[in-house]
Design a protein around this motif. Structure first.
Motif, PDB file in Angstrom:
ATOM      1  N   ASN A  74      77.715 -55.633  -8.587  1.00 56.46           N
ATOM      2  CA  ASN A  74      76.819 -55.529  -7.432  1.00 56.46           C
ATOM      3  C   ASN A  74      75.364 -55.385  -7.859  1.00 56.46           C
ATOM      4  N   GLN A 122      76.784 -52.761  -0.288  1.00 56.52           N
ATOM      5  CA  GLN A 122      77.334 -54.087  -0.545  1.00 56.52           C
ATOM      6  C   GLN A 122      76.997 -55.048   0.577  1.00 56.52           C
ATOM      7  N   SER A 162      85.026 -60.600  -3.930  1.00 54.69           N
ATOM      8  CA  SER A 162      85.135 -59.195  -3.535  1.00 54.69           C
ATOM      9  C   SER A 162      86.552 -58.880  -3.070  1.00 54.69           C
TER      10      SER A 162
END
Length: 228
Positions: A74, A122, A162
C-alpha cells in the motif's frame, strides 16, 4: 552516506506526498512499538461526536495495518501515485490537491460509515490511483512484471490483487467510487454543454498553500531594477 542521500531524496518529494506518506509510516511505527493501539485510530462516529475524539477522522486514513507485505504494498502505491498526481496534473496547484484529499476524505467517511468500514487508508489509495489512471488513459502499466495494460485498468487490477491478499473488496470499491465522483465533477461535467466546475477550492486554502502569483502589471522600484 546512504541514509543522508535517502533523506535528501525524500526532501525533494512534493510537500503533500511527503507529509501524507510520513504520517502513515509514523502512525504504523507507533502501533508497532505499542505506543498506540489500532483501537485508538479507527473511525467511530460515537467516539468522534460524543467523546470528541476528532483525531479519528484523520487517523482512519493513516493506518494500513501492521508491518508486512500488505503495508509495504500500500505504501508503494500511495507514494508512487500520490507523487505522480502532485507532480503531474496538480503541479503548482497544491491547494487544489489538498482539496481533493478533503473532498475524498469527507465522502469516504460518510459512505464508509454506511458500509461499516473503520479504516479508510486503502480506500484513499484506490482513489488516488483511479484519478491518476483516468487522467493518464494512454499510459501503459506493468503490473509487477506479470501484466501489461492501459492505465484505466489499474484500479481494477489492484482490487483483484487485494482480494487475493484477503482484504475487503468494499474498501477498494469505495475508493474507486469516490475517485470516479471526483473525476466526473472535476474533469467531465465542466466540459459538457451547460456544465461548470462544482468543486471550487476555498480561497483560504489557496492563500495558505499556493505560491503567490506575480502581478504582470507590477513595476519594481528603481533600486530593484537590474542595471543595464
Amino acid at each position: 552516506m546512504a541514509g543522508q542521500g535517502l533523506a535528501a531524496g525524500f526532501l525533494q518529494v512534493p510537500a503533500v506526498t511527503r507529509a501524507y506518506t510520513a504520517a502513515c509510516v509514523l502512525t504504523t511505527a507507533a502501533v508497532q512499538l505499542e505506543l498506540l493501539s489500532p483501537f485508538q485510530l479507527y473511525f467511530n462516529p460515537h467516539l468522534v461526536f460524543r467523546k470528541f475524539q476528532v483525531w479519528r477522522l484523520i487517523t482512519t486514513f493513516l493506518f494500513f495495518g501492521p508491518l508486512g507485505f500488505g503495508f509495504f504494498f500500500n505504501m508503494l502505491f500511495v507514494f508512487r501515485y500520490c507523487r505522480m498526481l502532485e507532480e503531474g496534473s496538480f503541479r503548482g496547484r497544491k491547494a487544489d490537491f489538498v482539496f481533493m484529499f478533503l473532498f475524498g476524505g469527507v465522502l469516504m467517511t460518510l459512505l464508509g460509515f454506511l458500509g461499516s468500514l473503520f479504516f479508510l487508508g486503502q480506500a484513499l489509495m484506490a482513489m488516488l490511483v483511479y484519478v491518476w489512471s483516468r487522467r493518464s488513459p494512454h499510459v501503459r502499466v506493468n503490473f509487477f512484471g506479470l501484466l501489461n495494460f492501459q492505465a484505466p485498468f489499474l484500479p481494477w487490477a489492484l482490487m483483484g490483487f487485494s482480494m487475493l491478499l484477503g482484504n475487503s473488496v468494499l474498501t477498494d470499491l469505495l475508493g474507486i467510487i469516490v475517485g470516479h465522483i471526483y473525476y466526473f465533477l472535476e474533469d467531465v461535467f465542466p466540459n459538457q454543454p451547460g456544465g461548470k466546475r462544482l468543486l471550487l477550492t476555498p480561497n483560504f486554502l489557496k492563500l495558505l498553500l499556493d505560491d503567490p502569483q506575480e502581478d504582470p502589471n507590477y513595476l519594481p522600484l528603481p533600486e530593484e531594477q537590474p542595471e543595464p
